[in-house]
Design a protein around this motif. Structure first.
Motif, PDB file in Angstrom:
ATOM      1  N   UNK A 290       1.149  -1.160   0.358  1.00 31.59           N
ATOM      2  CA  UNK A 290      -0.031   0.002  -0.276  1.00 31.59           C
ATOM      3  C   UNK A 290       0.937   1.652   0.289  1.00 31.59           C
ATOM      4  N   UNK A 291       0.476   2.207  -0.271  1.00 30.08           N
ATOM      5  CA  UNK A 291       1.191   3.505  -0.526  1.00 30.08           C
ATOM      6  C   UNK A 291       2.363   3.407  -2.063  1.00 30.08           C
ATOM      7  N   UNK A 292       2.815   1.966  -2.649  1.00 37.68           N
ATOM      8  CA  UNK A 292       3.911   1.813  -3.293  1.00 37.68           C
ATOM      9  C   UNK A 292       3.788   2.700  -4.804  1.00 37.68           C
ATOM     10  N   UNK A 293       4.824   3.518  -4.729  1.00 39.81           N
ATOM     11  CA  UNK A 293       4.866   4.173  -6.065  1.00 39.81           C
ATOM     12  C   UNK A 293       5.476   3.309  -7.160  1.00 39.81           C
ATOM     13  N   UNK A 294       5.099   2.292  -8.256  1.00 42.13           N
ATOM     14  CA  UNK A 294       5.839   1.626  -9.492  1.00 42.13           C
ATOM     15  C   UNK A 294       5.859   1.860 -10.564  1.00 42.13           C
ATOM     16  N   UNK A 295       6.064   1.482 -11.296  1.00 41.61           N
ATOM     17  CA  UNK A 295       6.873   2.068 -13.000  1.00 41.61           C
ATOM     18  C   UNK A 295       6.027   0.157 -13.437  1.00 41.61           C
ATOM     19  N   UNK A 296       5.405   0.956 -14.714  1.00 39.25           N
ATOM     20  CA  UNK A 296       4.512  -0.282 -15.312  1.00 39.25           C
ATOM     21  C   UNK A 296       3.802   0.594 -17.011  1.00 39.25           C
ATOM     22  N   UNK A 297       4.511   0.054 -17.790  1.00 38.88           N
ATOM     23  CA  UNK A 297       5.008   0.511 -18.912  1.00 38.88           C
ATOM     24  C   UNK A 297       5.387   1.715 -18.803  1.00 38.88           C
ATOM     25  N   UNK A 298       5.866   2.000 -18.489  1.00 37.16           N
ATOM     26  CA  UNK A 298       6.206   3.339 -18.556  1.00 37.16           C
ATOM     27  C   UNK A 298       5.995   4.170 -17.690  1.00 37.16           C
ATOM     28  N   UNK A 299       5.046   3.981 -17.126  1.00 35.15           N
ATOM     29  CA  UNK A 299       4.197   4.787 -16.202  1.00 35.15           C
ATOM     30  C   UNK A 299       4.157   5.023 -14.745  1.00 35.15           C
ATOM     31  N   UNK A 300       4.567   6.180 -13.573  1.00 35.48           N
ATOM     32  CA  UNK A 300       4.663   5.917 -12.309  1.00 35.48           C
ATOM     33  C   UNK A 300       3.152   5.826 -12.108  1.00 35.48           C
ATOM     34  N   UNK A 301       2.579   4.755 -11.371  1.00 28.87           N
ATOM     35  CA  UNK A 301       1.579   4.210 -10.773  1.00 28.87           C
ATOM     36  C   UNK A 301       1.167   4.542  -9.408  1.00 28.87           C
ATOM     37  N   UNK A 302       1.419   4.964  -8.419  1.00 33.27           N
ATOM     38  CA  UNK A 302       0.798   4.897  -6.687  1.00 33.27           C
ATOM     39  C   UNK A 302      -0.333   3.967  -6.515  1.00 33.27           C
ATOM     40  N   UNK A 303       0.023   2.737  -5.532  1.00 36.96           N
ATOM     41  CA  UNK A 303      -1.189   1.226  -5.213  1.00 36.96           C
ATOM     42  C   UNK A 303      -2.106   2.166  -4.169  1.00 36.96           C
ATOM     43  N   UNK A 304      -2.933   2.257  -4.285  1.00 35.76           N
ATOM     44  CA  UNK A 304      -3.976   2.405  -2.647  1.00 35.76           C
ATOM     45  C   UNK A 304      -4.896   1.112  -2.446  1.00 35.76           C
ATOM     46  N   UNK A 305      -5.048   0.582  -1.380  1.00 33.57           N
ATOM     47  CA  UNK A 305      -5.838   0.759  -0.867  1.00 33.57           C
ATOM     48  C   UNK A 305      -7.088   1.019  -0.788  1.00 33.57           C
ATOM     49  N   UNK A 306      -8.239   0.388  -0.443  1.00 35.61           N
ATOM     50  CA  UNK A 306      -9.389   0.729  -0.665  1.00 35.61           C
ATOM     51  C   UNK A 306     -11.020  -0.454  -0.678  1.00 35.61           C
ATOM     52  N   UNK A 307     -11.210  -0.988   0.740  1.00 30.78           N
ATOM     53  CA  UNK A 307     -11.731  -2.100   0.842  1.00 30.78           C
ATOM     54  C   UNK A 307     -13.099  -1.699   1.007  1.00 30.78           C
ATOM     55  N   UNK A 308     -13.448  -0.197   1.179  1.00 37.06           N
ATOM     56  CA  UNK A 308     -15.075  -0.134   1.871  1.00 37.06           C
ATOM     57  C   UNK A 308     -15.659   0.567   1.837  1.00 37.06           C
ATOM     58  N   UNK A 309     -16.893   1.271   1.902  1.00 31.94           N
ATOM     59  CA  UNK A 309     -16.942   3.049   2.525  1.00 31.94           C
ATOM     60  C   UNK A 309     -16.333   3.918   3.013  1.00 31.94           C
ATOM     61  N   UNK A 310     -15.816   3.864   4.096  1.00 31.90           N
ATOM     62  CA  UNK A 310     -14.843   4.604   4.718  1.00 31.90           C
ATOM     63  C   UNK A 310     -13.495   5.017   4.379  1.00 31.90           C
ATOM     64  N   UNK A 311     -13.348   3.637   3.734  1.00 30.44           N
ATOM     65  CA  UNK A 311     -11.111   3.578   3.024  1.00 30.44           C
ATOM     66  C   UNK A 311     -11.759   4.466   1.854  1.00 30.44           C
ATOM     67  N   UNK A 312     -12.828   4.298   1.523  1.00 28.99           N
ATOM     68  CA  UNK A 312     -12.555   5.322  -0.035  1.00 28.99           C
ATOM     69  C   UNK A 312     -12.838   6.593   0.163  1.00 28.99           C
ATOM     70  N   UNK A 313     -13.557   6.713   1.195  1.00 25.93           N
ATOM     71  CA  UNK A 313     -13.322   8.337   2.060  1.00 25.93           C
ATOM     72  C   UNK A 313     -12.072   8.258   1.988  1.00 25.93           C
ATOM     73  N   UNK A 314     -11.170   7.578   2.646  1.00 30.93           N
ATOM     74  CA  UNK A 314     -10.095   8.346   3.413  1.00 30.93           C
ATOM     75  C   UNK A 314      -9.012   8.726   1.973  1.00 30.93           C
ATOM     76  N   UNK A 315      -8.822   7.433   0.459  1.00 31.34           N
ATOM     77  CA  UNK A 315      -8.531   7.056   0.134  1.00 31.34           C
ATOM     78  C   UNK A 315      -8.414   8.088  -1.617  1.00 31.34           C
ATOM     79  N   UNK A 316      -9.742   9.244  -1.222  1.00 30.36           N
ATOM     80  CA  UNK A 316      -9.828  10.087  -1.841  1.00 30.36           C
ATOM     81  C   UNK A 316      -8.990  11.348  -1.809  1.00 30.36           C
TER      82      UNK A 316
END
Length: 413
Positions: A290-316
């Motif tokens: 969680x929160x890792x920034x990875x490279x894939x297809x030449x792009x930086x992608x930050x991986x964020x986990x959100x499992x339920x409404x409370x988690x999505x609210x915080x992630x936004x």
């Protein structure tokens, strides 16, 4: 201080060996870490193994709907200032996974264990914890998880009379009610962004009144927010003596400051000074991907986990502002819960202005929800297709549990 580790019985040693062998076979077969199957096998051989393995440890349990994996990691880092720590760092948080984790802790002083909400009382009975951190309760896995009030009642009954020090979130009414049955509670005011599971009083069913952004109280029975000993205030946590300690994390967002504040209170209860604890937490840059920034297809992608409404609210609140591109991925497999009705509790309107690609097993369910929210998006079959169609800029990839694991496998993280 915990007792010195006592030699395990022949049966317990056999159980540990059998569990490690089963885990090794699972890993060799490419079926994951093997922690769950290893623990199940070990417990079959010796059903009392969990309590035997924990007997010499000063155990901390962490339970919540959101934030328990990160908080467990932060507490573990803090307690390493006082000795060796064993922890279920990868999040296998039911008795089998916990047993597997503890089998590696023969020389440890501390055991820091994340525990699934439904198993907290049973695990606490088995391992006799020094401290238990209770962070929050909100709706999750609606097809099989108990309603939040029922989970709070299970906690309340299971922890009644516990000798553990309970560190509980004073801002979550369900947590406060659950913890109030315990004789030794330290209240931490760390906030509660998601309030839609706490409008009625868990004690009597009356309406909870919130006169301001902080306080809450039942208008009928008077049940209300307790006075906290620890308070999260911006970028600091204020201890019971009124001393503010700076929180400087690599992990992003308000929710992680709340996790760190709770971790500091737990560490203090076990004798680690807040300054030492918080400084050690600075080393944590990611938690189980969680929160890792990875490279894939030449792009930086930050991986964020959100499992339920409370988690999505915080992630936004974490993602870069528009026009940062966003990938949303939702599955509904067994580990996620198969009911996707929770999507309608998430305010996806907050994503307006972001270029959005939607993937995952239940991408069409999510597409309908975004359509109703009036948010522009494009449905894609794969992660690679989504990456290719999004404009330049770091991609914020938000996924629920198994979708997050799928994404990690694809990007090699």
């Amino acid at each position: 201080m915990a007792e010195s580790a006592q030699p395990l019985s022949a049966r317990a040693r056999l159980a540990v060996t059998a569990g490690k062998a089963a885990a090794a076979v699972s890993r060799a077969a490419g079926r994951g870490s093997g922690s769950v199957i290893g623990g199940r096998v070990a417990l079959k051989v010796d059903p009392e193994l969990l309590s035997r393995l924990a007997g010499h440890l000063e155990v901390v349990l962490v339970s919540a709907t959101n934030g328990k994996t990160t908080t467990t990691r932060l507490i573990a880092e803090a307690l390493r200032a006082g000795g060796e720590v064993v922890s279920n760092a990868l999040g296998a948080n039911m008795p089998a996974g916990i047993t597997s984790a503890l089998s590696a802790g023969a020389t440890a002083r501390f055991g820091v264990l994340e525990v699934d909400e439904k198993y907290l009382a049973g695990v606490a009975r088995d391992v006799t914890p020094r401290a238990i951190a209770l962070l929050n309760l909100s709706r999750d896995q609606l097809d099989r998880a108990a309603e939040t009030r029922m989970l709070a009642e299970r906690w309340r009954e299971g922890l009644q009379g516990s000798k553990a020090t309970i560190i509980a979130n004073a801002d979550d009414p369900l947590v406060v009610w659950a913890a109030s049955s315990s004789p030794d509670v330290i209240w931490a005011a760390v906030g509660q962004e998601w309030k839609d599971d706490a409008w009625s009083c868990p004690a009597c069913g009356g309406v909870l009144h919130r006169p301001d952004a902080v306080h809450w109280q039942c208008g009928e029975c008077g049940f209300g927010r307790p006075a906290p000993s620890w308070v999260l205030s911006g970028d600091t946590v204020v201890d019971p003596h009124g001393t503010p300690w700076p929180i400087r994390l690599q992990l992003p967002g308000r929710a992680n400051k709340a996790n760190a504040a709770t971790a500091a209170a737990v560490a203090a209860a076990l004798g680690i000074h807040p300054q030492v604890a918080l400084e050690r937490m600075q080393s944590v840059a990611a938690v189980a991907g969680r929160y890792d920034v990875v490279q894939h297809q030449g792009r930086d992608i930050r991986l964020l986990l959100a499992k339920n409404p409370a988690g999505w609210l915080e992630t936004f609140s974490l993602i870069d502002p528009p026009p940062a591109p966003v990938i949303l991925s939702v599955n509904a497999r067994g580990a996620d819960g198969t009911d996707t009705s929770w999507l309608w509790d998430v305010d996806y309107g907050r994503l307006a202005g972001h270029p959005i690609a939607v993937i995952g097993d239940r991408r069409l369910d999510l597409a309908v929800r975004l359509e109703v929210a009036g948010v522009q998006f494009r449905v894609c079959e794969t992660l690679d297709e989504a990456v290719q169609m999004l404009p330049q800029g770091r991609i914020e990839a938000i996924a629920n549990y198994t979708a997050f694991q799928d994404m990690r496998r694809i990007v090699g993280n």
